[in-house]
Design a protein around this motif. Sequence first.
Motif, mmCIF file in Angstrom:
data_model
loop_
_atom_site.group_PDB
_atom_site.id
_atom_site.type_symbol
_atom_site.label_atom_id
_atom_site.label_comp_id
_atom_site.label_asym_id
_atom_site.label_seq_id
_atom_site.Cartn_x
_atom_site.Cartn_y
_atom_site.Cartn_z
ATOM 1 N N GLU A 191 8.643 -1.959 -7.258
ATOM 2 C CA GLU A 191 9.824 -2.587 -6.681
ATOM 3 C C GLU A 191 9.516 -3.305 -5.375
ATOM 4 N N SER A 192 8.487 -2.851 -4.656
ATOM 5 C CA SER A 192 8.181 -3.412 -3.346
ATOM 6 C C SER A 192 6.693 -3.260 -3.056
ATOM 7 N N ASP A 193 6.283 -3.724 -1.894
ATOM 8 C CA ASP A 193 4.897 -3.567 -1.458
ATOM 9 C C ASP A 193 4.714 -2.343 -0.569
ATOM 10 N N ASN A 194 5.798 -1.646 -0.290
ATOM 11 C CA ASN A 194 5.739 -0.445 0.546
ATOM 12 C C ASN A 194 5.559 0.773 -0.363
ATOM 13 N N ILE A 195 4.315 1.033 -0.752
ATOM 14 C CA ILE A 195 4.013 2.010 -1.805
ATOM 15 C C ILE A 195 3.272 3.204 -1.223
ATOM 16 N N ASN A 196 3.710 4.412 -1.602
ATOM 17 C CA ASN A 196 2.943 5.601 -1.237
ATOM 18 C C ASN A 196 2.811 6.608 -2.375
ATOM 19 N N THR A 197 3.324 6.252 -3.554
ATOM 20 C CA THR A 197 3.277 7.147 -4.711
ATOM 21 C C THR A 197 2.868 6.366 -5.955
ATOM 22 N N ALA A 198 1.994 6.969 -6.755
ATOM 23 C CA ALA A 198 1.603 6.389 -8.052
ATOM 24 C C ALA A 198 2.233 7.215 -9.166
ATOM 25 N N ILE A 199 2.912 6.551 -10.080
ATOM 26 C CA ILE A 199 3.507 7.224 -11.236
ATOM 27 C C ILE A 199 2.806 6.732 -12.496
#
Length: 212
Positions: free
Chosen positions: A8-16
Motif C-alpha cells: 500500500e505504501s513505501d513505509n514498510i516494516n512487515t513482510a506477509i
Amino acid sequence: MILNYYQESDNINTAIIGLHGWTGTEHSMVPVAKSMKISNAKWYIPRAPYNASSGKGYTWFSGSPENGWKTEKTFNLMDKLFNKIIDDGFSYNKIILLGFSMGASLSLRYGLRLDFSLKGIIPIAGYMRDTDELINTSSIKSKQTPILIIHGKKDSVVDYNNSINLTNSLKSNGFTSRLEIVESGHIISIPASNLVKKFIKTGSISDMELAL
C-alpha cells in the motif's frame, strides 16, 4: 519461483507471505491483500510449484494419501522465498506466514520447522491431516511464534472442528496459539481480515482486543 507482490505504501516494516489454496495462482491472494489495506506491509505471493490434478491452477502438495505426497519443490521454493525476503531487509521477527485452505496447512508445516521464530503464522480455513507429525517435526524455536488460527463456522469444505482439535494439540504441546471462529464459509471473510489486521497491529495473540 513465480512471485507476485503487493504493498500500500513505501513505509514498510512487515513482510506477509500469502499462500493460496488448492488450484490457486500467484494472483489469488492479491485481492485479499488489497482488501486488507495493511499500510506497513509488503506482500509476497508465490505460485505453488505443482500442477493441480483438476487441470487448472496449482497445488502445494502433489499426490494422495494412498500414494504419498510430493513436497520437495514446495519446501525448496519456501527456502528461496525466505532468503529473498531476508535479502530485502526483513528480519525473521518481521515475517508473517498467512495461508488459506491448503496454504494454511503449508504455513504451519513449513513455519513450525524453522529454527527461528516469526512475527506470526496465520492459517485460515485450513485442514491438518496429521497433527502428530506436525508436532514431531516442529522446532523448539517455533514455540515462540504466535499462531492465530481462523476458521469459518459455516465452512462446508473444511469442518471448523478440525481447527479446534489442532489448536488444542498445539496448546497442549507448548505452542503459542489462539483460535477464532468467525461467521463465514470457506473464504477469507471481512471478520477474518479484521482479525489479521488486529494481530499485525498488536503483534500479540494474547493482547488482542478483537472487534469483529
